[in-house]
Enzyme design. Structure first.
Site, mmCIF file in Angstrom:
data_model
loop_
_atom_site.group_PDB
_atom_site.id
_atom_site.type_symbol
_atom_site.label_atom_id
_atom_site.label_comp_id
_atom_site.label_asym_id
_atom_site.label_seq_id
_atom_site.Cartn_x
_atom_site.Cartn_y
_atom_site.Cartn_z
ATOM 1 N N ASP A 100 22.290 -4.504 -1.096
ATOM 2 C CA ASP A 100 20.867 -4.578 -0.801
ATOM 3 C C ASP A 100 20.202 -3.693 -1.846
ATOM 4 O O ASP A 100 20.356 -2.462 -1.819
ATOM 5 C CB ASP A 100 20.592 -4.053 0.612
ATOM 6 N N LYS A 140 3.912 -8.967 -7.898
ATOM 7 C CA LYS A 140 4.250 -9.640 -9.152
ATOM 8 C C LYS A 140 3.364 -9.159 -10.295
ATOM 9 O O LYS A 140 3.813 -9.058 -11.442
ATOM 10 C CB LYS A 140 4.185 -11.160 -8.982
ATOM 11 N N TYR A 165 2.441 -10.360 -2.174
ATOM 12 C CA TYR A 165 3.271 -10.984 -3.202
ATOM 13 C C TYR A 165 2.544 -10.979 -4.546
ATOM 14 O O TYR A 165 3.122 -10.591 -5.566
ATOM 15 C CB TYR A 165 3.629 -12.413 -2.787
#
Length: 180
Positions: free
Chosen positions: A56, A151, A147
């Site tokens: 992870d 990004k 998101y």
């Protein structure tokens, strides 16, 4: 030698297969051990040397463990591909701290930690880093706030690291694909 995170699906899996097909030694990184085994079998079909590292990437110490696994297995490191990523929907009102933190941890913090751990080895070989971003890093879309921000952050991290690493001959690039 190459490290590819997110190697169990999508762009990461395709990148791992592509590097292996070109004869690179590849360390595939993913959380799902069964999927990691399947991806490794695909990559090994080309005859390349392939190792796996179930991890992870958001856990403290994971980056150092991953980089050490590649260096120990292959004697050095030439390329880091940060392809692991997650997407979740949510407006500003619907994004709680847990969703925000989860998105930032996978999409920004983990790649940063991996880059930091890999840099000494990449400097030694004048290697490269490829960060997989998204068109959402370049353009805002409604309903995926965290998101989009993650990004955009990885895009800027990529640009900043490229400036810092250029004097050492280490290339740092990003790609911003659309929906895949």
């Amino acid at each position: 030698s190459v490290i590819v995170t997110g190697a169990t699906s999508g762009i990461g899996r395709a990148a791992a297969r592509g590097f292996a097909a070109q004869g690179a030694s590849v360390l595939l990184v993913g959380r799902d051990e069964a999927a990691l085994g399947d991806a490794a079998a695909e990559a090994r079909a080309s005859g390349a040397t392939v190792q796996t590292c179930a991890a992870d990437i958001t856990i403290d110490g994971a980056a150092e463990r991953i980089v050490s696994a590649a260096v120990d297995a292959f004697g050095g490191l030439d390329t880091l591909v940060n392809a692991a990523g997650v997407i979740a929907t949510g407006t500003i009102e619907a994004t709680d701290d847990a969703k925000w933190d989860a998105m930032m941890n996978v999409n920004v913090k983990a790649p940063f930690r991996l880059m930091r751990a890999a840099v000494p080895h990449l400097k030694a070989r004048k290697g490269s880093i490829v960060n997989v971003s998204s068109v959402n890093g370049l353009r805002a879309f409604a309903g995926v706030l965290a998101y989009n921000v993650s990004k955009s952050a990885i895009d800027h991290l990529t640009r900043c690291a490229a400036l810092e690493m250029a004097p050492f001959g280490v290339r740092v690039n990003g790609v911003n694909p659309g929906v895949t």
